[in-house]
Design an enzyme around this catalytic site. Structure first.
Site, PDB file in Angstrom:
ATOM      1  N   LYS A   1     -34.439 -16.919 -16.932  1.00 25.74           N
ATOM      2  CA  LYS A   1     -33.787 -15.701 -16.452  1.00 25.74           C
ATOM      3  C   LYS A   1     -32.623 -16.069 -15.531  1.00 25.74           C
ATOM      4  CE  LYS A   1     -37.002 -15.184 -12.574  1.00 25.74           C
ATOM      5  NZ  LYS A   1     -37.948 -14.284 -11.873  1.00 25.74           N
TER       6      LYS A   1
ATOM      7  N   TYR B   1     -11.753 -20.643  10.753  1.00 26.13           N
ATOM      8  CA  TYR B   1     -11.773 -19.298  11.328  1.00 26.13           C
ATOM      9  C   TYR B   1     -12.631 -19.234  12.582  1.00 26.13           C
ATOM     10  CZ  TYR B   1      -9.576 -17.178   7.201  1.00 26.13           C
ATOM     11  OH  TYR B   1      -8.693 -16.826   6.203  1.00 26.13           O
TER      12      TYR B   1
END
Length: 355
Positions: A42, A253
């Protein structure tokens, strides 16, 4: 300061080692004894490519597969062709589609059960009994109310371990006891309980079919690396730039990383848009030239930075983010998550290479 050549190709790549995959499959087969090992593919085989993964395993003996969504089952049938058994865990939604693509629903409720026995096509199916997960599955107390299935072919009775990745959890033997009791109502029908962790809980949990997922793809059964399971995914990032900074300067950042001393920083062409967790930036690491080094600063959308002080690193070099030197369980721990999420988050723009 060196900068990446403008004509270079992708800056992040995922190498998928099919020999390691097959080794893990064989390892799980050995642990499963006489039980059939049915790979769970899956979520695009946990991000590694369901068509390629399932095809390789099918060529090497796997005959039964599990997916989650009906659309995944349709796509997998196209990839595998006729022959292999494909179960769809989400349940029975559109009987005609199941019949057209020779897919087997995993029945999860009384309503689905009624739809199954009323469908014009005689579909083989699995019955999922909820033995404690309280997620999907027919509750034990509701089994007596299910109508007779007549000649409808029930091919499997299954349940799912709540704490299969916690070998000392009392819920494991508790579920085992319940599962043994309720499946006695279905004499002659094959049974399935074990996920990856269930392979390592002992023979009592193996029954007739096992359903491994994460351990096929390199994750340890209990959330940590084990010797028998090899790393399948190697995620690499290319060095785009190498620069020198002075003590007191910051990287990335928010200026969250400040250099204590002069250092060399490599900027890597991988970020959270490629699947890295932002949380990995605080405690993360990468392996370059065989040496593990810590990331420096926050992970941004397309980039992250690595301390390469005193290392021989050049623009165009490749740095290992996941792989033999960076096991997926260790990366997951440093990211405050689990190996399943690490693998399934790897973005489509990361080039896949099967080796």
């Amino acid at each position: 300061m060196l900068t990446r050549p403008s004509d270079a190709a992708a800056t992040a790549r995922l190498d998928i080692d099919l020999s390691a995959l097959l080794h893990n499959y064989r390892t799980l087969q050995a642990r499963a004894g006489t039980a059939e090992v049915a790979p769970v593919v899956k979520a695009d085989a946990y991000g590694l490519g369901a068509a390629a993964i399932a095809s390789h395993l099918a060529r090497n003996g796997a005959t039964t597969f599990f997916v989650a969504r009906l659309s995944e089952g349709v796509d997998l049938r196209k990839a595998l062709g006729s022959g292999p058994v494909i179960y769809v865990l989400d349940g029975l939604s559109e009987p005609a589609v199941f019949a057209a693509h020779d897919l087997r629903p995993v029945i999860n409720s009384a309503d689905q059960y009624q739809r199954w026995i009323s469908a014009p096509d005689t579909l083989a199916a699995a019955l999922h009994i909820d033995t404690g997960m309280n997620r999907l599955g027919v509750r034990v107390g509701d089994l007596d109310a299910l109508p007779s299935r007549g000649r409808r072919p029930l091919a499997l009775v299954m349940s799912h371990l709540v704490c299969g990745d916690e070998p000392n959890s009392p819920l494991n033997p508790q579920q085992l006891t319940i599962f043994n009791a309720v499946t006695a109502r279905f004499p002659g029908v094959p049974r399935s309980l074990a996920n990856s962790g269930g392979h390592f809980l002992g023979a009592d949990y193996h029954f007739d079919v096992t359903r491994p997922g994460i351990s096929l793809y390199g994750g340890g059964p209990f959330g940590k690396t084990v010797p028998d399971i090899r790393q399948v995914a190697t995620l690499k990032a290319q060095v785009l730039q190498v620069g020198h900074i002075e003590g007191g300067e910051t990287v990335g950042y928010g200026a969250s990383f400040k250099a204590r001393n002069p250092m060399w920083i490599a900027t890597l062409g991988i970020g959270y848009a490629d699947g890295l967790m932002r949380s990995f930036g605080a405690y993360g690491f990468a392996t370059v030239n065989g040496e593990r080094r810590h990331l420096a600063g926050r992970i941004s959308m397309d980039l992250c930075c690595l301390d390469v002080t005193d290392l021989d690193v050049a623009v165009g070099d490749w740095v290992e983010i996941l792989g033999p030197g960076q096991p997926v369980d260790e990366v997951a721990h440093a990211s405050s998550t689990i190996s399943y999420e690490i693998l399934t988050r790897i973005a489509a723009r990361v080039e896949r290479h099967y080796i």
